[in-house]
Design an enzyme around this catalytic site. Structure first.
Site, PDB file in Angstrom:
ATOM      1  N   CYS A  45       4.905  18.637  -4.894  1.00 56.85           N
ATOM      2  CA  CYS A  45       5.902  19.656  -4.532  1.00 56.85           C
ATOM      3  C   CYS A  45       5.234  20.882  -3.923  1.00 56.85           C
ATOM      4  O   CYS A  45       5.764  21.503  -2.993  1.00 56.85           O
ATOM      5  CB  CYS A  45       6.704  20.069  -5.761  1.00 56.85           C
ATOM      6  SG  CYS A  45       7.532  18.709  -6.576  1.00 56.85           S
TER       7      CYS A  45
HETATM    8  C1  BEZ Z   1       4.512  16.243  -7.942  1.00 55.86           C
HETATM    9  O1  BEZ Z   1       5.236  16.994  -7.310  1.00 55.86           O
HETATM   10  O2  BEZ Z   1       3.312  16.254  -7.769  1.00 55.86           O
HETATM   11  C2  BEZ Z   1       5.076  15.251  -8.902  1.00 55.86           C
HETATM   12  C3  BEZ Z   1       6.196  15.577  -9.634  1.00 55.86           C
HETATM   13  C4  BEZ Z   1       6.679  14.656 -10.555  1.00 55.86           C
HETATM   14  C5  BEZ Z   1       6.064  13.420 -10.706  1.00 55.86           C
HETATM   15  C6  BEZ Z   1       4.952  13.105  -9.922  1.00 55.86           C
HETATM   16  C7  BEZ Z   1       4.452  14.037  -9.016  1.00 55.86           C
END
Ligand code: BEZ
Length: 210
Positions: A45
């Site tokens: 994200c």
């Molecule tokens: C991420 O944004 O890195 C992420 C969020 C939830 C699960 C896996 C990755």
């Protein structure tokens, strides 16, 4: 039932990192991109929001306003923005909605219980100036989206909204487009003065209209 293409984008009023926003008023006559991410302070994200911030000029030259959403609270969003700016070398200045009560997530069906009971998946909606849903994609948490692809589909949506054309596989702005099947070749020759490449009666290319 979830949202479908052509539906009116549900309106809402929500707290965001740029103040309280009424979604439809905020969009005004612009196009919109509303995209969810699972949680703050997560690595994928962080790269997605940074990438979006770095593409600010590309979104604004297409008259597109971008809003992100997650179910984390506003104070967490504001702290996380500092990290995004630091690590992605950008300035996040688009609104991130604090959807603690999951109101926006529910309106846009962004929680998919078989993927995660509590977090939003990576949904992305493109909304036209008429407030109708023009496109949506959904990615799992493990896969970051391609924001150059988002710009590419906006180019296609904006072009095809104004001309009787469609865009072929892998099309990029400036490349030849396809005359819609509903238009006769006689009409197409009048409408597209740059000419037609008729490969099959149903497969007719023309240079991208201005
Ligand atoms: C991420 O944004 O890195 C992420 C969020 C939830 C699960 C896996 C990755």
């Amino acid at each position: 039932m979830g949202i479908r293409l052509g539906d009116e984008a549900p309106n809402f009023t929500a707290k965001t990192t740029e103040g309280t926003i009424n979604f439809h008023n905020y969009l005004g006559s612009s196009w919109g991109v509303l995209f969810s991410h699972p949680a703050d302070f997560t690595p994928v994200c962080t790269t997605e929001l940074g990438r979006t911030a770095l593409l600010k000029e590309e979104f604004s030259k297409r008259n597109v306003k971008v809003l992100a959403v997650s179910v984390d609270p506003l104070d967490k969003h504001l702290q996380w923005v500092n990290d995004i700016n630091e690590t992605q070398h950008c300035i996040v200045d688009f609104p991130i909605i604090a959807d603690e009560n999951r109101e926006v997530a529910a309106l846009y069906d962004m929680i998919h219980p078989n993927a995660s009971a509590s977090f939003t998946v990576r949904s992305l909606f493109i909304i036209g100036p008429d407030k109708k849903i023009k496109l949506f994609i959904t990615y799992p948490a493990s896969t970051g989206r391609n924001f150059v692809e988002v710009l590419r589909v906006i180019d296609s949506l904006q072009l095809t909204a104004n001309h009787s054309v469609a865009t072929p596989a892998d099309w990029k702005a400036g490349e030849d487009v396809i005359v819609v099947p509903a238009m006769s070749t006689e009409d197409a020759l009048l409408k597209f003065p740059k000419g037609l490449n008729i490969v099959k009666p149903y497969l007719r290319y023309t240079p991208q209209p201005e």
